[in-house]
Scaffold this active site. Structure first.
Site, PDB file in Angstrom:
ATOM      1  N   LYS A 175      29.898 -15.679 -28.834  1.00 21.08           N
ATOM      2  CA  LYS A 175      30.975 -16.533 -28.287  1.00 21.08           C
ATOM      3  C   LYS A 175      31.476 -17.378 -29.448  1.00 21.08           C
ATOM      4  O   LYS A 175      30.860 -18.360 -29.847  1.00 21.08           O
ATOM      5  CB  LYS A 175      30.393 -17.422 -27.180  1.00 21.08           C
ATOM      6  CG  LYS A 175      31.355 -17.833 -26.087  1.00 21.08           C
ATOM      7  CD  LYS A 175      32.463 -18.761 -26.477  1.00 21.08           C
ATOM      8  CE  LYS A 175      32.097 -20.189 -26.753  1.00 21.08           C
ATOM      9  NZ  LYS A 175      33.167 -20.902 -27.489  1.00 21.08           N
ATOM     10  N   SER A 229      27.237 -29.121 -32.062  1.00 19.89           N
ATOM     11  CA  SER A 229      26.866 -30.544 -32.050  1.00 19.89           C
ATOM     12  C   SER A 229      25.571 -30.762 -31.269  1.00 19.89           C
ATOM     13  O   SER A 229      25.237 -29.971 -30.377  1.00 19.89           O
ATOM     14  CB  SER A 229      27.999 -31.337 -31.407  1.00 19.89           C
ATOM     15  OG  SER A 229      28.201 -30.864 -30.095  1.00 19.89           O
ATOM     16  N   GLU A 250      20.922 -24.961 -34.160  1.00 20.51           N
ATOM     17  CA  GLU A 250      21.275 -25.486 -35.490  1.00 20.51           C
ATOM     18  C   GLU A 250      22.319 -26.565 -35.244  1.00 20.51           C
ATOM     19  O   GLU A 250      23.477 -26.259 -34.973  1.00 20.51           O
ATOM     20  CB  GLU A 250      21.862 -24.370 -36.363  1.00 20.51           C
ATOM     21  CG  GLU A 250      20.950 -23.177 -36.541  1.00 20.51           C
ATOM     22  CD  GLU A 250      19.761 -23.483 -37.415  1.00 20.51           C
ATOM     23  OE1 GLU A 250      19.706 -24.573 -38.016  1.00 20.51           O
ATOM     24  OE2 GLU A 250      18.859 -22.630 -37.476  1.00 20.51           O
ATOM     25  N   CYS A 284      27.603 -28.897 -41.817  1.00 20.35           N
ATOM     26  CA  CYS A 284      26.435 -29.529 -41.174  1.00 20.35           C
ATOM     27  C   CYS A 284      25.510 -30.148 -42.216  1.00 20.35           C
ATOM     28  O   CYS A 284      24.879 -31.159 -41.964  1.00 20.35           O
ATOM     29  CB  CYS A 284      25.700 -28.513 -40.326  1.00 20.35           C
ATOM     30  SG  CYS A 284      25.359 -27.012 -41.218  1.00 20.35           S
ATOM     31  N   GLU A 382      27.048 -38.634 -37.687  1.00 19.89           N
ATOM     32  CA  GLU A 382      27.657 -37.521 -38.407  1.00 19.89           C
ATOM     33  C   GLU A 382      29.168 -37.615 -38.273  1.00 19.89           C
ATOM     34  O   GLU A 382      29.693 -37.646 -37.166  1.00 19.89           O
ATOM     35  CB  GLU A 382      27.176 -36.191 -37.832  1.00 19.89           C
ATOM     36  CG  GLU A 382      27.722 -35.038 -38.623  1.00 19.89           C
ATOM     37  CD  GLU A 382      27.285 -33.703 -38.067  1.00 19.89           C
ATOM     38  OE1 GLU A 382      27.381 -33.517 -36.845  1.00 19.89           O
ATOM     39  OE2 GLU A 382      26.868 -32.858 -38.859  1.00 19.89           O
TER      40      GLU A 382
END
Ligand code: NAD
Length: 478
Positions: A175, A229, A250, A284, A382
């Site tokens: 996806k 996220s 991750e 990331c 972040e």
């Protein structure tokens, strides 16, 4: 449109969603979203491929050949992939050519090599009720894998999920992100050309709340591999937990780059700048918390600001552009909000910090803050944009304490010439990967992932195979 069971799926009255070029803000195309029935079809086709189809009967060597063939085909179309990735994501043309595509191809080839080397173990056992025993294990495909990818590097991160799962013999349902689905759809075309049996790989474009939700909740999915996220990761993990399904997550990071006084400061400035500004900071592993030894703080800030001043923000296809646009208006507003917050909380912008001069396109100025503390929002959250917070430290223990004072633990970089200090810090830092004197070296042989809010499990290298196989124990009473 969705790619299911080896062909494009014609759905009845599909919803479609626009794909926007972040540089021009114009709609590139509309993509048909995969509805619940399409997700169901993809899962059934994957199950058939594994349980009764030709995919499940292929041996490792044959799977390896298919992965190598796919790598060859992507290499032949590398320019098309790179251009699509620039259009879709807004990253400068050079980046997919030197990072995303070479890494994608290397990852497919690395796991092509693994496919016929997935072995079990023979374990000495003392026997059972007086009879001798022979015990061994085999590693079998974990089952149907749902792979969900983010928009920052969809081609490369897609390969990190597909390649180990396919090498292990698992059918994969990908996806891709709704903001950047185009390269994943091109990949589907090449999967047919490479000769993968129907059902081995499906690609289901769609939004997270619809297609993503239907996929992770589907009982026919055996494992979920998610990158995105932490907030979405929690939703995905909860859906997986309901079916006791293994999950690899991750998630994001707030990675420190620690610069010691003895480091090669010129090289460190180059590496730190790369770690903050590569891919517009939408990485990331971005090294956005820059911890600098107070004794070299001013000298290093000058070197780093000099690098930041040379960043050329603009159209990704213009030669000379080194930073493109952020993915969408929401992300630009989010990053701009963090920049404003940094100033309000008392950090000082040595470069950037204002509004972009571009009237059109989701551009943000590369920004570096000094006088930051680890308590400020810009050091804790972040940002996923080109913003670095420079924090001074006085000794090694304090540097480690600041580095570890974060909800994230994905990556860290240490800049020093002192060998024993480098090893000592690498051991003490909470991170899935520590790099010494170079920001985030990528290699499909190296396990990748984090802990705390950065995620669960590892991708790549041997870990990629282990995470996509179940170890089964077989004991024979002789
Ligand atoms: P996101 O979490 O919003 O979306 C990621 C993917 O999940 C997309 O494909 C989205 O459609 C899908 N999704 C959204 N809601 C879902 C749901 N309820 N169920 C199933 N799927 C759903 O993240 P993003 O905005 O695409 O990416 C940015 C974030 O990803 C950043 O926080 C970044 O740090 C993180 N990231 C991490 C890594 C890593 O390797 N650790 C790599 C890239 C990005």
């Amino acid at each position: 449109m969705p790619f299911v069971d080896g062909q494009w799926l014609d759905q009845q009255n599909p919803q479609s969603f626009p794909v926007i070029d972040p540089t021009t803000e114009k709609t590139l195309t509309g993509v048909a979203e995969t509805g619940d029935a399409g997700v169901d079809c993809a899962v059934s086709a994957a199950r058939r491929a594994l349980d009764t189809g030709s995919w499940g009967r292929l041996d490792g060597a044959a799977r390896g050949q298919l992965l190598n063939m796919l790598a060859d085909l992507i290499e032949q179309r590398a320019e098309d992939f790179a251009d699509l990735e620039c259009l879709d994501v807004g990253k400068p043309a050079i980046e997919p050519r030197v990072i995303d595509l070479p890494q994608t191809i290397a990852t497919l080839r690395h796991f092509a090599g693994w496919a016929d080397k997935i072995e079990g173990r023979t374990i000495p056992t003392p026997g059972h009720m007086g009879q001798p025993t022979l015990s061994y294990t085999v590693r079998q495909p974990i089952g149907v894998v749902a792979a969900i990818t983010p928009w920052n590097s969809p081609t490369m991160i897609g390969s990190w999920k597909l390649a180990p799962a396919l090498a292990a013999g698992c059918p994969v349902i990908l996806k891709p992100p709704e903001d950047a689905p185009l390269t994943s759809l091109l990949l589907a075309e090449l999967v047919v050309q490479a000769g993968f049996p129907a059902g081995a790989l499906a690609v289901l474009p769609g939004r997270g709340a619809t297609t993503g939700t239907a996929l992770v909740q589907h009982p026919g999915v055996d494992k979920i591999s998610f990158t995105g996220s932490p907030e979405t990761g929690q939703i995905v993990a909860a859906a997986a937990a309901r079916g006791f399904r293994p999950t690899t997550l991750e998630l994001g990071g707030k990675s420190p780059q620690i610069v010691f006084a003895d480091a090669d400061l010129e090289a460190a400035a180059d590496g730190v700048a790369l770690g903050v500004f590569a891919n517009q900071g939408e990485v990331c592993a971005a090294g956005s918390r820059i911890l600098v030894d107070r004794s070299v703080h001013d000298e290093f800030v000058e070197l780093l600001a000099n690098r930041a001043g040379k960043v050329v923000v603009g159209d990704p296809f213009e030669p000379g552009t080194t930073m493109g646009a952020l993915i969408n208006a929401k992300q630009r507003a989010r990053v701009q909000g963090y920049i404003d917050r940094g100033r309000e909380e008392g950090a000082h912008p040595v470069i950037g910090g204002g509004r972009s001069e571009h009237d059109v396109g989701y551009f943000v100025e590369p920004t570096l803050f000094t006088a930051a503390t680890n308590e400020m929002t810009i050091a804790r959250e972040e940002i996923f944009g080109p913003v670095g917070a420079i924090i001074a430290f006085d000794d090694v223990d304090r540097a480690v304490a600041i580095a570890n004072d974060s909800r994230y633990a994905l990556a860290a970089t240490v800049w020093t010439r002192e060998l024993s200090r480098a090893h000592d810090i690498a051991r003490r830092i909470q991170a899935g990967a520590v790099a010494i004197n170079g920001w985030s070296p990528l290699d499909p042989r190296l396990p990748w992932g984090g802990s705390k809010h950065s995620g669960l499990g590892r991708e790549l290298g041997r870990a990629g195979i282990d995470e996509n196989t179940e170890e089964k124990t077989i004991t024979i009473v002789l």
